[in-house]
Write a protein that holds these residues in place. Structure first.
Motif, PDB file in Angstrom:
ATOM      1  N   SER A  39     -12.349 -60.733 -20.114  1.00  0.00           N
ATOM      2  CA  SER A  39     -12.026 -59.903 -21.274  1.00  0.00           C
ATOM      3  C   SER A  39     -11.244 -58.678 -20.827  1.00  0.00           C
ATOM      4  CB  SER A  39     -13.309 -59.459 -21.989  1.00  0.00           C
ATOM      5  OG  SER A  39     -14.188 -58.839 -21.074  1.00  0.00           O
ATOM      6  N   PRO A  40      -9.899 -58.824 -20.647  1.00  0.00           N
ATOM      7  CA  PRO A  40      -9.089 -57.720 -20.153  1.00  0.00           C
ATOM      8  C   PRO A  40      -9.173 -56.482 -21.023  1.00  0.00           C
ATOM      9  CG  PRO A  40      -7.850 -59.791 -20.188  1.00  0.00           C
ATOM     10  CD  PRO A  40      -9.133 -60.028 -20.910  1.00  0.00           C
ATOM     11  N   SER A  41      -9.523 -56.625 -22.313  1.00  0.00           N
ATOM     12  CA  SER A  41      -9.574 -55.474 -23.202  1.00  0.00           C
ATOM     13  C   SER A  41     -10.664 -54.491 -22.797  1.00  0.00           C
ATOM     14  CB  SER A  41      -9.818 -55.930 -24.651  1.00  0.00           C
ATOM     15  OG  SER A  41     -11.031 -56.650 -24.741  1.00  0.00           O
ATOM     16  N   ASN A  42     -11.654 -54.949 -22.021  1.00  0.00           N
ATOM     17  CA  ASN A  42     -12.739 -54.073 -21.598  1.00  0.00           C
ATOM     18  C   ASN A  42     -12.483 -53.406 -20.249  1.00  0.00           C
ATOM     19  OD1 ASN A  42     -14.224 -54.741 -23.895  1.00  0.00           O
ATOM     20  ND2 ASN A  42     -15.153 -56.514 -22.915  1.00  0.00           N
ATOM     21  N   ASP A  43     -11.306 -53.649 -19.680  1.00  0.00           N
ATOM     22  CA  ASP A  43     -11.011 -53.113 -18.366  1.00  0.00           C
ATOM     23  C   ASP A  43     -10.806 -51.596 -18.401  1.00  0.00           C
ATOM     24  OD1 ASP A  43      -9.070 -55.949 -17.181  1.00  0.00           O
ATOM     25  OD2 ASP A  43     -11.210 -55.596 -17.280  1.00  0.00           O
ATOM     26  N   TYR A  44     -10.303 -51.064 -19.518  1.00  0.00           N
ATOM     27  CA  TYR A  44     -10.001 -49.641 -19.616  1.00  0.00           C
ATOM     28  C   TYR A  44     -11.069 -48.919 -20.429  1.00  0.00           C
ATOM     29  CZ  TYR A  44      -7.844 -45.283 -21.045  1.00  0.00           C
ATOM     30  OH  TYR A  44      -7.608 -43.970 -21.294  1.00  0.00           O
ATOM     31  N   LYS A  45     -11.534 -47.804 -19.896  1.00  0.00           N
ATOM     32  CA  LYS A  45     -12.477 -46.951 -20.609  1.00  0.00           C
ATOM     33  C   LYS A  45     -12.012 -45.509 -20.475  1.00  0.00           C
ATOM     34  CE  LYS A  45     -16.601 -49.839 -20.069  1.00  0.00           C
ATOM     35  NZ  LYS A  45     -17.990 -49.919 -19.533  1.00  0.00           N
ATOM     36  N   ALA A  46     -11.952 -44.811 -21.605  1.00  0.00           N
ATOM     37  CA  ALA A  46     -11.517 -43.416 -21.603  1.00  0.00           C
ATOM     38  C   ALA A  46     -12.578 -42.554 -20.913  1.00  0.00           C
ATOM     39  CB  ALA A  46     -11.270 -42.929 -23.025  1.00  0.00           C
ATOM     40  N   GLN A  47     -12.111 -41.652 -20.082  1.00  0.00           N
ATOM     41  CA  GLN A  47     -13.009 -40.757 -19.371  1.00  0.00           C
ATOM     42  C   GLN A  47     -12.594 -39.315 -19.624  1.00  0.00           C
ATOM     43  OE1 GLN A  47     -15.673 -41.670 -17.608  1.00  0.00           O
ATOM     44  NE2 GLN A  47     -15.332 -43.875 -17.832  1.00  0.00           N
ATOM     45  N   LYS A  48     -13.574 -38.414 -19.670  1.00  0.00           N
ATOM     46  CA  LYS A  48     -13.289 -36.999 -19.841  1.00  0.00           C
ATOM     47  C   LYS A  48     -13.509 -36.260 -18.522  1.00  0.00           C
ATOM     48  CE  LYS A  48     -14.223 -36.282 -24.774  1.00  0.00           C
ATOM     49  NZ  LYS A  48     -15.008 -35.510 -25.773  1.00  0.00           N
ATOM     50  N   LEU A  49     -12.704 -35.228 -18.312  1.00  0.00           N
ATOM     51  CA  LEU A  49     -12.867 -34.392 -17.130  1.00  0.00           C
ATOM     52  C   LEU A  49     -14.123 -33.543 -17.264  1.00  0.00           C
ATOM     53  CD1 LEU A  49      -9.182 -33.130 -16.787  1.00  0.00           C
ATOM     54  CD2 LEU A  49     -10.307 -34.799 -15.314  1.00  0.00           C
ATOM     55  N   VAL A  50     -14.747 -33.265 -16.141  1.00  0.00           N
ATOM     56  CA  VAL A  50     -15.907 -32.370 -16.111  1.00  0.00           C
ATOM     57  C   VAL A  50     -15.387 -30.977 -15.749  1.00  0.00           C
ATOM     58  CG1 VAL A  50     -18.146 -31.876 -15.063  1.00  0.00           C
ATOM     59  CG2 VAL A  50     -17.416 -34.254 -15.417  1.00  0.00           C
ATOM     60  N   LYS A  75     -18.813 -30.561 -20.462  1.00  0.00           N
ATOM     61  CA  LYS A  75     -19.203 -29.211 -20.059  1.00  0.00           C
ATOM     62  C   LYS A  75     -20.046 -29.234 -18.793  1.00  0.00           C
ATOM     63  CE  LYS A  75     -21.222 -24.982 -21.948  1.00  0.00           C
ATOM     64  NZ  LYS A  75     -21.899 -24.359 -23.096  1.00  0.00           N
ATOM     65  N   TYR A  76     -19.796 -28.260 -17.942  1.00  0.00           N
ATOM     66  CA  TYR A  76     -20.594 -28.097 -16.716  1.00  0.00           C
ATOM     67  C   TYR A  76     -20.854 -26.615 -16.504  1.00  0.00           C
ATOM     68  CZ  TYR A  76     -21.967 -28.187 -11.792  1.00  0.00           C
ATOM     69  OH  TYR A  76     -22.657 -28.027 -10.611  1.00  0.00           O
ATOM     70  N   GLU A  77     -22.127 -26.273 -16.281  1.00  0.00           N
ATOM     71  CA  GLU A  77     -22.501 -24.882 -16.053  1.00  0.00           C
ATOM     72  C   GLU A  77     -22.554 -24.614 -14.555  1.00  0.00           C
ATOM     73  OE1 GLU A  77     -22.824 -22.507 -18.139  1.00  0.00           O
ATOM     74  OE2 GLU A  77     -22.694 -23.663 -20.014  1.00  0.00           O
ATOM     75  N   ILE A  78     -21.657 -23.769 -14.098  1.00  0.00           N
ATOM     76  CA  ILE A  78     -21.632 -23.427 -12.679  1.00  0.00           C
ATOM     77  C   ILE A  78     -22.595 -22.275 -12.430  1.00  0.00           C
ATOM     78  CG2 ILE A  78     -19.718 -21.770 -12.836  1.00  0.00           C
ATOM     79  CD1 ILE A  78     -18.668 -23.050 -10.200  1.00  0.00           C
TER      80      ILE A  78
END
Length: 383
Positions: A39-50, A75-78
């Motif tokens: 199922s090539p359609s599942n190869d890509y998944k959107a990711q967000k930057l931390v 979101k990341y709390e430093i």
């Protein structure tokens, strides 16, 4: 059927080598099974930057920027904003970027000078660094364009965010893809394994049957020369059928329902035409090889040459134009073309498959005629 029985007897002694190549083939198949998906359609998944954001300006403009970044990242709390802590979090990949909006950001924006007003900390020369900078710079440059046209700073930032939400709709117009399924890899690598298994089991048998001792005994007996060749041909056909049945069973075990389709049927037809060519090539080399030690070397040379130049190990679209011109003279090239057509077949005429199979059979006929010519030349020299 004495010659045929002798053929089968010698063939039994080569079962171990056939099993070895089957294990190699299964190893290659399992490797690709773990890396491919049907199922090539599942190869890509959107990711967000931390991203960690710190707003020191606390103005309306900085809040709009902070909200925009927060909605498009995780979101990341430093723990602290000192240099050492930031570097540690970046090094251990806890965060992709640390963005600090300094005091005076709103003044810098209103004066149309925002290129150096944001402090961004990222790992240098990484994809995440470029993505972070693009995220911020694209948003601010768009807002600045609106601001220069007379909009207020807050209106400019709001319009820039609306623009960022605009995305084009993408539709799949063709199901044809260069990402092949496990079914394709199974049958394409079969082109390499068929040569190996048939060569290591068939050529030594022909070498024994064509030896001077066996040939002299047959000539002294009432066994006709034509009968001997017919039984040898029958033995080679039996060898090919056994090997083909073995890999057919393996295909049903590994691929299951994927071969119970029109695509699977076309792949089987293409593989059957290819194994006929391989058996003809075995018959040819069986007339030329004099010693068993040469069999392994010839097998590797032919199999690897057909595989690397014919598109089995390296996809055809990665080969240069010069290599492709050479590949046209190899039967493995036409076998792979047949595999690609069968894999991508959706509807309509499938006569193209028979076009590739016919080319493979022409190669088989040529190899067979060369072998017959060699046999006749040997017969003349022995008189």
């Amino acid at each position: 059927m004495q010659v045929y029985n002798l053929f089968l007897k010698i063939f039994k002694s080569k079962i171990g080598q056939i099993v070895m190549y089957i294990v190699i083939f299964l190893g290659i198949t399992m490797l690709f099974l773990s890396k491919t998906s049907n199922s090539p359609s599942n190869d890509y998944k959107a990711q967000k930057l931390v991203v960690s954001i710190n707003d020191k300006d606390n103005s309306l403009e900085s809040k709009l920027l902070r909200n925009y970044i927060s909605r498009n990242t995780k979101k990341y709390e430093i723990s602290a904003l000192d240099k050492e802590t930031i570097q540690d979090d970046l090094f251990f990949r806890n965060v992709d970027a640390v963005i600090i909006i300094p005091k005076g950001f709103s003044k810098s924006f209103n004066s149309n000078n925002i290129t150096s007003s944001i402090n961004t900390y990222t790992l240098p020369n990484t994809m995440t660094a470029n993505l972070t900078k693009n995220l911020v710079n694209k948003y601010l440059s768009t807002a600045l364009s609106y601001h220069k046209q007379g909009y207020s700073s807050s209106e400019s930032l709001i319009k820039a965010e609306k623009n960022a939400k605009i995305h084009g709709n993408i539709k799949l117009v063709s199901k044809k893809t260069t990402t092949f399924t496990m079914r394709y890899y199974f049958f394409s690598y079969l082109g390499y394994i068929l040569i190996c298994t048939c060569f290591v089991s068939g050529i030594p048998i022909l070498k024994v049957l064509n030896s001077k001792k066996i040939d002299a005994r047959i000539q002294c007996s009432s066994y006709r020369f034509s009968k001997k060749n017919f039984e040898i041909f029958l033995g080679i056909a039996t060898l090919g059928l056994i090997v083909f049945i073995i890999f057919t069973i393996l295909s049903f075990i590994i691929l299951k329902k994927d071969v119970l389709t029109i695509n699977g049927a076309l792949l089987f037809l293409n593989a059957f035409g290819y194994i006929i060519m391989v058996l003809s090539l075995v018959y040819l080399f069986g007339q030329l090889v004099k010693k068993d030690v040469y069999v392994s070397g010839i097998t590797n040379i032919v199999a690897l040459c057909f595989s690397f130049l014919g598109g089995i190990f390296i996809p055809l679209n990665y080969l240069s134009d010069t290599v492709l011109k050479i590949a046209h003279f190899l039967p493995s090239y036409w076998y792979i073309r047949g595999c690609e057509f069968a894999e991508n077949y959706n509807s309509g005429s499938f006569i193209e498959t028979f076009h590739y199979i016919s080319i493979e059979l022409i190669y088989a006929l040529v190899f067979y005629l060369i072998a017959v010519t060699i046999i006749k030349m040997k017969a003349k020299n022995s008189i």
